[in-house]
Design a protein around this motif. Sequence first.
Motif, PDB file in Angstrom:
ATOM      1  N   UNK A   1      -7.739   1.113   6.400  1.00 35.66           N
ATOM      2  CA  UNK A   1      -8.660   2.024   5.720  1.00 35.66           C
ATOM      3  C   UNK A   1     -10.055   1.436   5.635  1.00 35.66           C
ATOM      4  N   UNK A   2     -10.261   0.295   6.250  1.00 33.88           N
ATOM      5  CA  UNK A   2     -11.532  -0.429   6.136  1.00 33.88           C
ATOM      6  C   UNK A   2     -12.747   0.391   6.523  1.00 33.88           C
ATOM      7  N   UNK A   3     -12.580   1.308   7.471  1.00 33.88           N
ATOM      8  CA  UNK A   3     -13.726   2.074   7.945  1.00 33.88           C
ATOM      9  C   UNK A   3     -13.749   3.491   7.363  1.00 33.88           C
ATOM     10  N   UNK A   4     -12.911   3.750   6.362  1.00 31.36           N
ATOM     11  CA  UNK A   4     -12.771   5.141   5.907  1.00 31.36           C
ATOM     12  C   UNK A   4     -13.319   5.348   4.502  1.00 31.36           C
ATOM     13  N   UNK A   5     -13.725   6.607   4.221  1.00 34.08           N
ATOM     14  CA  UNK A   5     -14.062   6.973   2.845  1.00 34.08           C
ATOM     15  C   UNK A   5     -12.806   6.863   2.006  1.00 34.08           C
TER      16      UNK A   5
ATOM     17  N   UNK B   1       9.027   4.937   2.078  1.00 31.38           N
ATOM     18  CA  UNK B   1      10.135   5.576   1.364  1.00 31.38           C
ATOM     19  C   UNK B   1      11.222   6.009   2.344  1.00 31.38           C
ATOM     20  N   UNK B   2      10.799   6.382   3.559  1.00 29.40           N
ATOM     21  CA  UNK B   2      11.790   6.779   4.572  1.00 29.40           C
ATOM     22  C   UNK B   2      12.494   5.583   5.179  1.00 29.40           C
ATOM     23  N   UNK B   3      12.058   4.351   4.809  1.00 32.08           N
ATOM     24  CA  UNK B   3      12.762   3.156   5.272  1.00 32.08           C
ATOM     25  C   UNK B   3      11.982   2.283   6.234  1.00 32.08           C
ATOM     26  N   UNK B   4      10.742   2.663   6.539  1.00 37.26           N
ATOM     27  CA  UNK B   4       9.928   1.873   7.477  1.00 37.26           C
ATOM     28  C   UNK B   4       9.450   0.580   6.823  1.00 37.26           C
ATOM     29  N   UNK B   5       9.574  -0.526   7.550  1.00 37.06           N
ATOM     30  CA  UNK B   5       9.031  -1.785   7.067  1.00 37.06           C
ATOM     31  C   UNK B   5       7.545  -1.830   7.423  1.00 37.06           C
ATOM     32  N   UNK B   6       6.697  -2.178   6.451  1.00 39.76           N
ATOM     33  CA  UNK B   6       5.260  -2.168   6.698  1.00 39.76           C
ATOM     34  C   UNK B   6       4.646  -3.486   6.246  1.00 39.76           C
ATOM     35  N   UNK B   7       3.771  -4.054   7.117  1.00 38.21           N
ATOM     36  CA  UNK B   7       2.947  -5.182   6.672  1.00 38.21           C
ATOM     37  C   UNK B   7       1.507  -4.778   6.892  1.00 38.21           C
ATOM     38  N   UNK B   8       0.706  -4.759   5.821  1.00 35.43           N
ATOM     39  CA  UNK B   8      -0.687  -4.380   5.994  1.00 35.43           C
ATOM     40  C   UNK B   8      -1.606  -5.484   5.497  1.00 35.43           C
ATOM     41  N   UNK B   9      -2.767  -5.578   6.112  1.00 38.57           N
ATOM     42  CA  UNK B   9      -3.808  -6.471   5.618  1.00 38.57           C
ATOM     43  C   UNK B   9      -4.798  -5.584   4.899  1.00 38.57           C
ATOM     44  N   UNK B  10      -5.207  -5.973   3.703  1.00 35.21           N
ATOM     45  CA  UNK B  10      -6.174  -5.139   3.009  1.00 35.21           C
ATOM     46  C   UNK B  10      -7.053  -5.982   2.094  1.00 35.21           C
ATOM     47  N   UNK B  11      -8.238  -5.482   1.831  1.00 35.32           N
ATOM     48  CA  UNK B  11      -9.137  -6.135   0.886  1.00 35.32           C
ATOM     49  C   UNK B  11      -9.091  -5.418  -0.462  1.00 35.32           C
ATOM     50  N   UNK B  12      -8.427  -4.267  -0.479  1.00 35.05           N
ATOM     51  CA  UNK B  12      -8.484  -3.444  -1.687  1.00 35.05           C
ATOM     52  C   UNK B  12      -7.236  -3.613  -2.544  1.00 35.05           C
ATOM     53  N   UNK B  13      -7.445  -3.984  -3.816  1.00 32.68           N
ATOM     54  CA  UNK B  13      -6.330  -4.166  -4.755  1.00 32.68           C
ATOM     55  C   UNK B  13      -5.549  -2.865  -4.869  1.00 32.68           C
ATOM     56  N   UNK B  14      -6.329  -1.761  -4.826  1.00 34.80           N
ATOM     57  CA  UNK B  14      -5.721  -0.451  -5.015  1.00 34.80           C
ATOM     58  C   UNK B  14      -4.722  -0.164  -3.884  1.00 34.80           C
TER      59      UNK B  14
END
Lengths: 792, 222
Positions: free
Chosen positions: B169-173, B189-202
């Motif tokens: 989401x780095x480049x998005x509003x 929720x459907x069971x997908x494993x996700x690893x994300x890098x983010x700067x936003x606590x939210x």
Amino acid sequence: MLKSYLKTALRNLTRNKIHTAINISGLAIGIACCLLLLLHVQNELSYDKFHAQHQQIYRMYQINRDPNGNVWTRSITGSAPGVRLKDDFPQIEAVVRFVCSRNLVSVGDKKIYEDRFFYADDPVFDVFSFKLTVGDPSMALREPYSIALSESAARKYFGSGDPMGKTININNRADYTVTGVFEDVPQRSHLQFDFLASLRTITSSHPVFNDDWQNATRTYVLLSEGADPAVLESAMPVFIRKYQDEEAAASLNYGLQPLADIHLNPTSVDLEGTTSAAKLYLFGALAVFILLIAVINFVNLSTAQYARRVGEVSVRKVLGATRDQIRQQFMAESMVLAFIASALALVLVELFLPVFRGMIQTNFEIHYARNPLALIGLLGLALLVGLIGGFYPSMVLSRHNPADILRKTFKSGRGGVYMRRALVVFQFAISAALILSVLVVHGQYSFLSDKDLGFKASGLVKIPLESSMLGRLPDMKEKLSVLPGVHGVTASTFGYDYGFNTHPQADPKVRHLVVIFADHDFIRTMGLKVIQGRDFSENYPGDQSRAIIFNRRTLDVFGDGFSVGENLLGYQGKLENNPPNAFKTVVGTVENFHFRDITEQGLQPMALVIDQSRYENLLIRVDDTGLSATIASIGKVYAQFFPDRPFEFSFLEDELQQVVAGELRQSTILGYSCLLAVFVALIGLFGLALHMTQQRTKEIGIRKVCGASSHRIVSMLTVEFALLVIAANIIALPVAYYFLSEWLRQYPNRVEFGATYFAVAAVACLLLALGTVSYQSLKAAGANPVDALRYE
Amino acid sequence: MLKLNKITKHYKTGSSNTYVLRNINLEVKEGEFVSVMGPSGAGKSTLLHIMGMLDVASEGEYYFLDNPVHEFNDKKRSALYKEHLGFIFQSYHLIDELTVYENLETPLLYKKVKSSQRKSMVCDMLDRFQVVGKKDLFPHQLSGGQQQLVGVARALISQPKLLLADEPTGNLHSSQGEEIMDWFKTLNDEGMTIVQVTHSEKNAAYGGRIIKLVDGWIKSDG
Ligand SMILES: Nc1ncnc2c1ncn2[C@@H]1O[C@H](COP(=O)(O)OP(=O)(O)OP(=O)(O)O)[C@@H](O)[C@H]1O
Ligand SMILES: [Mg+2]
């Protein structure tokens, strides 16, 4: 998958319209040149292969050996061996001898000298595949005074009428009966003729003709299937010894040359229409150079877009593409481009075929439908270019590690830049070398055409003579020489190769020289300069049979018998095979002169000898003023003596120039190649410059905002290219110098090519390149910096 | 799902080594939604690339679905990768020359999925992410949020087991970012494993587990 490759390929091509246009036009030019060359080579290699039995037909050539061990070959043999071969060798199925002669052909009021006139042995139509459309191939030339005509000759003399059985008068002497009409001889035949008369015409009236071992006959043999020509060749010494004395046999041998080899490997004194393999190599090199420059454009422009493409490649890899798949994609792109270029090349070939024909002086046709090589060649070239062009980009791009691009910090690598520079240097090295070659070759030819021939060629009218005319020659000469506007009249021959033996007893060395048989007036009329001794003179009656005059070159070349530069006056020698075989005494030496042609390879030792029975042409020195009146009065005198013969004349100068003109025409090929190579290199440079200025738009904008002048920006952008072109010149010019010096070595008189030639080549190259680049940089420098920055 | 053992990554800079990752020990279980956070230059992207097999570690072991990835060669790695992984980037990285439809189709082409099947899979994705109307547009004709939606759709089309997202989401509003994060939530929720890098606590709060990376070290995990 392939569909997807092609789709992206086409989208990429339309996206970079300028790059694509540069690539396609360059490649199309390169492929067109290669295709033309390929077909030209094919045409050259196909000479004489239309004869169904060409693999069994050999031309006999004569090998002469002098006691010094010098060996030289000639395509002309005597007429004697031909008649004896068939009886002596069972593996020889047939022998056909040709004698070419220029004859006056008359039918009704039409009287024309014809050069394309051969006498031939009667199996000619059985051995060779010259097609008789009317007449019996085995019988047509059986009888003396029978003659076959080409379809064009038949039309020329008989219109739409049937020529069969009609008579043709030859040389106002004899009537020949037309016994056949043959299809015009194909262009791809080294034997070219419109008239084929029975050789029995000669042998029946001069039986001794068949015993001659020296005359000008061309002998072809048909071997039985599977017979080894080497076996026959090795039997030749025995064959010759059977009919010749020991001395003669020792100096003579025969070789066999396959019919289809003759065109590209002409032997001395060969027929027209032969060329040399060296010329084909030269054409080949030129075409390959142009293609190479175009392929370099292709590679350069692809790698220049590297930064953009590397992003795409990384993403594709992230999406699961393997290296092979990436490679395939770039190969596909390259192929698409190459095939579009090939289609355009076909159009170019059609457009430029007439020009090319003019340059190579052959009339070759391209039948794509009938010629599989044309299509295979085109496809092959397209594939080759596609592979070469796609190889480097696909290798480099597929090797990329996707993680690099995915970082925000990604910067395109510099590696491609060095490669690109190297390739630009290479392109301009070729261009510079070609420019220098064009300058030097052109310089040499214009030097030759302006060169002092050793005599005044202008104002010499040449009238061909025939042996039957020689009896009345002295009277006609006398009449001609008193005409107003005429300053001299002389009869002579062209040059012929002879052996000259200086000291038959003490030193059996035979040396070669070119002998011109000429009368007393030759030196004076031609305006040759006597440097030692004297001219022929009526005051010395012995001159008629015994005097010989050398040219200066003879002094240099015969230096091993005499000391160099020594006065040769008084030396005696025997001219081989020149009855009455008397000793000749050197009475004078003349300055070198160029009589046969200007470009003659190496000025040869030459000698003048009087022999009234051999003259072939009359040279008349005339005034420039009132030329047409003078020629008209010459014509009148001629008609008085020879009312039955058309008056034909030419200017010697034109004939000499024609030889240079032929070579000049060849040099236009070099000129065009140079033009194309430079053009393709320049459009490539244009593309690169465009790319670089686009890449640096922001930098230029910032510099301008910081106060850089347009001038500085232009020089910033152009200096790099200037340096590359200078580097190219530094590499190319010495190499070109070496090859050009080698080439010039064949000419005894050569143009000096000094610093100016190099300077002109280098400056031309530099100016062209800078002109191309500065258009881009001026545009960039002139742009409003705010636009550039906003664009970002 | 995956396990990193003493993973180290360093680059040669001149004569010395610059360490980007140091002694990383990490396990991600199936169905987890992990957020990696940390200052710029901490090595987050590098870690993600190693997990995603786009890059190799200098030292250490990496097991993915019990496969010893560190022992695999290029070919084997990319086969494994193609089968199980989807990647999403901050700058979308759609292919400019391809339409939305073709962008979605590309991973399937590389997986050699049959044409008829490809078509239905692409249509499903277009439908699911509500970009059917945009299928013939080129990336530059879309807004950033739409582009990233296509990016997500493209990552999901080959039905990966693990979705890796580098600052998606780095480049998005913020509203566009929320849409993407909502999608992640749904997928997880459907069971997908996700690893994300983010700067936003939210954004990090969408996941259950936050890994803090500083200077190549894992500073906190949980
Ligand atoms: N090829 C390379 N050679 C040398 N150093 C590199 C290379 N690639 C990355 N680095 C360095 O590795 C460090 C970590 O980079 P990485 O991209 O993983 O950081 P990040 O945590 O993702 O930062 P950001 O939040 O800015 O994306 C950086 O200091 C970077 O300069
Ligand atoms: Mg990062």
